[in-house]
Design an enzyme around this catalytic site. Structure first.
Site, PDB file in Angstrom:
ATOM      1  CG  ASP A 128      -1.956  -1.090   1.167  1.00 33.10           C
ATOM      2  OD1 ASP A 128      -2.278  -1.542   0.054  1.00 33.10           O
ATOM      3  OD2 ASP A 128      -2.441  -1.504   2.235  1.00 33.10           O
ATOM      4  CG  HIS A 272      -5.713 -12.056  -2.561  1.00 32.20           C
ATOM      5  ND1 HIS A 272      -7.049 -11.998  -2.247  1.00 32.20           N
ATOM      6  CD2 HIS A 272      -5.050 -12.054  -1.390  1.00 32.20           C
ATOM      7  CE1 HIS A 272      -7.190 -11.994  -0.934  1.00 32.20           C
ATOM      8  NE2 HIS A 272      -5.994 -12.020  -0.388  1.00 32.20           N
TER       9      HIS A 272
END
Lengths: 342, 342, 342, 342
Positions: A128, A272
């Site tokens: 992130d 994912h």
């Protein structure tokens, strides 16, 4: 000198590149021995180890995931956890630990190092890109590339059917992936957790795109929220499943857009695929350099520190500083991107 | 306000992303008009233009190359060049020029801006990443990704046949592509123009790799040279063709390795594939931000400046400073990489 | 001779390659004129056209989507639809129509050609590869490549966390994408619409994978159903949203696996990324050849026919034959794949 | 039953997928034992083996190259070669051999099987797709995808500089890679070994491309030759190096085009990147199915046969038939492609 290595938290392309660099330099230049702890902090907690030497790290540079496994186990939340970690480190003759992980995993390292005398060096890891004190973390560039490729593909579908396509990307607390992939992919709307969005404004951008006979792409971070947060809860999408990932803001937003504009809207949740597989060249390079500098910090006895990228340099910062708060998107950057909205 | 835009020098993924960002922000936020000059400095020299507005930049973000065309024309080396450029800029009512290019193209912009009162803003562009004053240039990340993918593929061929594979990558004066792709691709030897190499040492690394039953990959920048430079000339490879690119150091080195080690060696010269095609996400992001900040510099009347990346910020630096000398690989970085040689 | 071209149904990589090949050969070899109808059968129904000549098809070969737009409009279901189509074809001087589409779009072409004297040639198009009478359709290879790359990426995430990863791919009625991408991606379970699956058996395969310390990947076609079909309905996932795509069998199956095996399971729904973007080399080649042969069929006056791939040859078959029933996965092929389950 | 496996000739993406499928099915369904011979026929000749069981084939599906190694050793050309092979097969208790290779490797298998009673089953392997009796061989689709991606990238460079770009691809005796990648990449000229080319005609196509302000891409197979073959020799390019690959027809042709048209021309020789790295989805699927059917042929005692693709079926054909002559490009296919030249 015997160095333990562990990887914690969500997996991230580049973990293996870090491990390989640590071991290659540690063995060749400093003649250190290594031991791998399995599954993040669970390894030192339970004494679960795996041999770690040069043959063990051959060929792992381009591979996603981590050969050491990972978990979210937190020894600070386990009874007697600190004592057990200490005992196991002693039992395996470990003189120093290199801890590769995100906010949680590194937070443990900061506490153990600063308060309990366990010599730790940290390596920042987060898809992130929301760790403070470093310009970038490895894994982020790979995730942005994957998301951008997906947006590229979705443009042609949107145009062919004159539909809205909502792409939900990773980012619970920070919108870095949404911002970068949205800019790189030519999105017409980018929504991030740092700024609550106004559905009416989103619909306005969507409609202005259709007016010039183009179809809009909306990139939304999984943690983005509408201004009136209750909307999401009323719709029941979030709480009936409890999975933001699969029935989250993207799905909800597509329905709102359909309802308000009358245009067909579809959602794609990348999920994912953003965090697996071979790392990009940049991430391999960054992860490798982090590994080389982490073992140098061990050699220098510079514990409680984390390696970090500043410009093109690798520097050392206190782990505690890096994990004190997450790095969110600067409002100026988000405003800058706004010229492409609509 | 009417702004001219030109792209000069070798093509580079991201040029179109810069142009698009300039026009989007210039039109939408500042209500500027634009005109494109064709083929670098040839455009203003000969008055060859192309319309440049928002419809003209639609869909170009992911495309390699440049919609404006490029050339190496240098008005400073053309009789009456400066006067002709000035006249054409006046004829087309151009108030400012945004010049996207490398050392040569920007060098002209510095001279015209600093000495002849032509208001220029520069945007740095080089595949090779060898421009001073900016951490990175767009195009470089794409080139490194392409070279790394090629190295990934060559590993399996090398292993299957137990051969040496020499990969020649771009970089006449600076070894950035070789260094980054070599590190990212897990090369066993990396050779750069900044440091003359010792063929015997290269052969030693090659042989040590075979000893552990692995096959070596040697990444060599096109501008790398052996310590005894005469070797290349004696072999005649360079001067009979005059093409470093195709019969250059890679080919020469493979033959030397074969001769000295008795192992089969093959060369792959990546060539132009490194500079074409769709830009990586990073390059699209960087190019877009460069474009947004270049038009801001025009608005601020901040001429003679070039936009540059420092960490995660875009700053402005004097063009003249950026083009004064090329940015070569820091010897420390090369030494750092040496742990993976052999 | 003036030939109309339309593309109908879901978009599919390769549509533009077909259009380009038709126009290039038609203009250069046969001196035909062309006209594009917008948005599938809506074009001839409403007389909505777009010019179609060689400049119009330049540069479109590598682009996904369709420059003609698409829709699911069916003139047979519209009042007076056939008459309106006929009138518009006459109004635009169209002598023959090339219809690029799937079962529905081609079904209209068969009816109009066979029963109403409108001269049509068909080109088969379906991501799902479920059209009879042709070995493959373009778009399928691209979809399988995208799904396989995603599975490659998910393997590393699964291994790092020792989780089950369920990947839901396209295929409502036929399991071709699931079968091919599952085999190519090394999936441990592949579930297709042609054979109802037994959740207990799936859980058995999942557990046998964990026993050898590997993490299982389950590839499931969106149209796959458990043996006791009520399960899905009882759970409410399908009918509360009515979106098989986003909260469908993949999500449901992951929860069942979690519940029954106690292992963490995650779902990724690939969705629209499978059908957008640049076509694979195979799909560009197949689409190009389909286009070349379709215009030859027009020249031969061989209407009511569809081009089809047989081995490496392009042949012509009656459109009606190709659309009579969908081509599902041969049980023998599915059994063959079973050796990799578990 | 104990089955030996070997891979011979140049490496090729998909070899590992074949080996994995053979072992998985042989062990699980038939309870066979396996032994790997190293480096093609060198293995049985010298008794050089490697264990081959299910753990040995884990994770190899997506990897290029071959875990068994390869060579061009030919036991028929070695003194006493046949006897030594027989003795080693006996010494290792090998009841049958699966031979994965191209014309040469399979030719040995045909002779040993048909004339010397050594029970062999063949699996066809060639990047070049030039083996008779099978529609496709694995590795070819990967090579075509890589070449097509390179051509995509080169288009933008060609356009930006208005240069000719000559791309030399693999194919010494057959032009399949050139034909497929040239069609898929939108090349303006495709030259194959099957038809000598006329340089003047090539220059005509090149010039007609420039006339419409586009830059030409010329795809040339490494084995293509001009009509006046002496040209190549006179230029000395071929014989001074003896490497068609690096200083071959592509380089020669670019110079001729420059000389005759006055346009800048550049060459890119793709070389080994075409044959390494992870296989495409199609190649993984085909290689896997070849492996499954090869072990079935062993079970059926159907020796002297090779598995082959016909349409979507895997069939068995005599090895001798498959290797009797190479499969070249059908002149009709080449003529069909000609519509895109110029």
């Amino acid at each position: 000198m015997r160095v333990g290595v562990l990887t914690g938290g969500g997996d991230c392309p580049g973990l293996n590149a870090v491990i390989r660099a640590i071991v290659r330099k540690g063995v060749q230049d400093y003649d250190y021995g290594f031991i791998g702890f399995r599954d993040g902090w669970r390894g030192p907690l339970e004494g679960d180890t795996v041999p770690l030497d040069i043959p063990a790290v051959r060929g792992i540079l381009p591979r996603g995931g981590t050969i050491l496994g990972s978990s979210r186990t937190n020894p600070l939340k386990v009874e007697d956890g600190i004592r057990r970690v200490k005992e196991n480190l002693a039992a395996f003759d470990v003189d120093a630990l290199i801890v590769i992980g995100g906010e949680d995993t590194l937070g443990v390292a900061a506490t153990l190092s600063d308060e309990h005398g366990i010599p730790c060096v940290g390596v920042p890891k987060t898809i992130d890109n929301d760790l403070s004190a470093t310009d970038y973390t490895f894994g982020f560039d790979t995730a942005v590339n994957i998301a951008t490729e997906a947006i590229d593909r979705l443009h042609t579908t949107a145009e062919s059917h004159m539909r809205v396509l909502v792409v939900e990307v990773m980012g619970r607390h920070a919108g870095w992936i949404a911002l970068h992939s949205g800019l790189a992919g030519g999105a017409n709307v980018i929504l991030i957790p740092e700024q609550r969005f106004d559905v009416e404004q989103v619909c306005g951008w969507v409609e202005s795109r259709f007016k010039i006979r183009y179809a809009p792409i909306v990139v939304v971070a999984e943690g983005a929220m509408p201004k009136d947060g209750d909307m999401v809860l009323k719709d029941g999408t979030l709480d009936s499943f409890g999975h933001v990932r699969l029935s989250g803001v993207g799905e909800w937003l597509a329905k709102e857009i359909e309802k308000r504009t009358g245009k067909e809207a579809r959602t794609t949740v990348l999920g994912h695929v953003q965090r697996g597989g071979t790392p990009s060249a940049f991430d391999r390079w960054l992860a490798t350099r982090f590994g080389l500098h982490a073992i140098d910090a061990v050699r220098d006895g510079d514990f409680g520190k984390m390696v970090a990228l500043r410009g093109t340099d690798i520097v050392r910062v206190p782990i505690a500083e890096a994990t004190a708060r997450i790095k969110t998107v600067d409002p100026k950057l988000y405003t800058e991107a706004g010229v492409f909205f609509g």
